[in-house]
Scaffold this active site. Structure first.
Site, mmCIF file in Angstrom:
data_model
loop_
_atom_site.group_PDB
_atom_site.id
_atom_site.type_symbol
_atom_site.label_atom_id
_atom_site.label_comp_id
_atom_site.label_asym_id
_atom_site.label_seq_id
_atom_site.Cartn_x
_atom_site.Cartn_y
_atom_site.Cartn_z
ATOM 1 N N GLY A 162 -9.682 -13.292 2.948
ATOM 2 C CA GLY A 162 -10.176 -14.367 1.874
ATOM 3 C C GLY A 162 -9.308 -13.825 0.553
ATOM 4 O O GLY A 162 -8.383 -13.716 0.309
ATOM 5 N N HIS A 163 -10.395 -13.561 -0.148
ATOM 6 C CA HIS A 163 -10.045 -13.228 -1.861
ATOM 7 C C HIS A 163 -9.255 -14.428 -2.259
ATOM 8 O O HIS A 163 -8.284 -14.256 -3.137
ATOM 9 C CB HIS A 163 -9.245 -11.883 -1.905
ATOM 10 C CG HIS A 163 -10.018 -10.981 -1.480
ATOM 11 N ND1 HIS A 163 -10.907 -10.207 -2.421
ATOM 12 C CD2 HIS A 163 -9.866 -10.072 -0.108
ATOM 13 C CE1 HIS A 163 -11.585 -8.998 -1.474
ATOM 14 N NE2 HIS A 163 -10.704 -8.983 -0.337
ATOM 15 N N HIS A 164 -9.849 -15.588 -2.434
ATOM 16 C CA HIS A 164 -9.079 -16.875 -2.924
ATOM 17 C C HIS A 164 -10.159 -17.947 -2.869
ATOM 18 O O HIS A 164 -11.041 -17.948 -2.268
ATOM 19 C CB HIS A 164 -7.752 -16.999 -2.199
ATOM 20 C CG HIS A 164 -7.864 -17.739 -0.680
ATOM 21 N ND1 HIS A 164 -7.991 -16.821 0.417
ATOM 22 C CD2 HIS A 164 -8.056 -18.706 -0.244
ATOM 23 C CE1 HIS A 164 -8.120 -17.322 1.517
ATOM 24 N NE2 HIS A 164 -8.106 -18.599 1.030
ATOM 25 N N ALA A 165 -9.407 -18.890 -3.752
ATOM 26 C CA ALA A 165 -10.130 -20.303 -3.467
ATOM 27 C C ALA A 165 -8.879 -21.042 -3.442
ATOM 28 O O ALA A 165 -7.727 -21.021 -3.387
ATOM 29 C CB ALA A 165 -10.678 -20.463 -4.988
ATOM 30 N N ARG B 283 -14.104 -17.307 -1.911
ATOM 31 C CA ARG B 283 -14.457 -17.036 -0.578
ATOM 32 C C ARG B 283 -13.927 -15.563 -0.330
ATOM 33 O O ARG B 283 -12.867 -15.285 -0.620
ATOM 34 C CB ARG B 283 -14.521 -17.989 0.472
ATOM 35 C CG ARG B 283 -13.091 -18.038 1.222
ATOM 36 C CD ARG B 283 -11.979 -18.844 0.516
ATOM 37 N NE ARG B 283 -12.160 -20.079 -0.181
ATOM 38 C CZ ARG B 283 -12.052 -21.403 0.184
ATOM 39 N NH1 ARG B 283 -11.887 -21.524 1.605
ATOM 40 N NH2 ARG B 283 -12.444 -22.197 -0.796
#
Length: 137
Positions: free
Chosen positions: A47-50, A95
């Protein structure tokens, strides 16, 4: 932060269990893409993103994992360990998926086709985006 977990209706008998999911009935949006993650190495965080507009439902159909949600003001960790539970992840939500069991399979239903321009991959940019879009969440 409001966390929405769906419990899907299993249909089973002596042969086993079946779950059927339909857009706008069990999934609150039109499904435009489905993908899944498996064989995630120990210690890996995904993830490590929106997303600016994409919505998702995450279902750990085998094994378990944890989802860290962050709306820019509050963070929550939600375990996914049952194949009949789905976690709704709104747009404008950072997330991270982590703590995957060795046998985990994380299935994702997405409201949009893949579009790199919809991703926010830098956390500071995410915070700025949230400030500019205060009705997010």
């Amino acid at each position: 932060m409001r966390v929405i977990k769906y419990v899907f209706q299993p249909h089973g008998d002596d042969r086993g269990q079946l779950i059927a999911l339909e857009e706008f009935k069990d999934i609150p949006f039109k499904i435009k893409r489905v993908y899944y993650m498996y064989d995630t190495a120990e210690g890996v965080v995904r993830g490590h993103h929106a997303h600016k507009k994409l919505e998702q439902i995450l279902v750990c159909i085998h094994g378990g994992c944890k989802i860290r949600l962050d709306n820019g003001k509050e963070k929550k960790v939600v375990p996914l360990e049952k194949p009949y539970e789905g976690l709704y992840v709104a747009n404008n939500m950072w997330r991270e998926m982590f703590d995957f069991s060795e046998d985990a399979v994380l299935l994702v239903f997405a409201s949009e086709l893949y579009d790199e321009n919809d991703y926010i991959r830098d956390y500071d940019e995410f915070i700025e985006f949230i400030k500019e879009h205060p009705n997010a969440d």
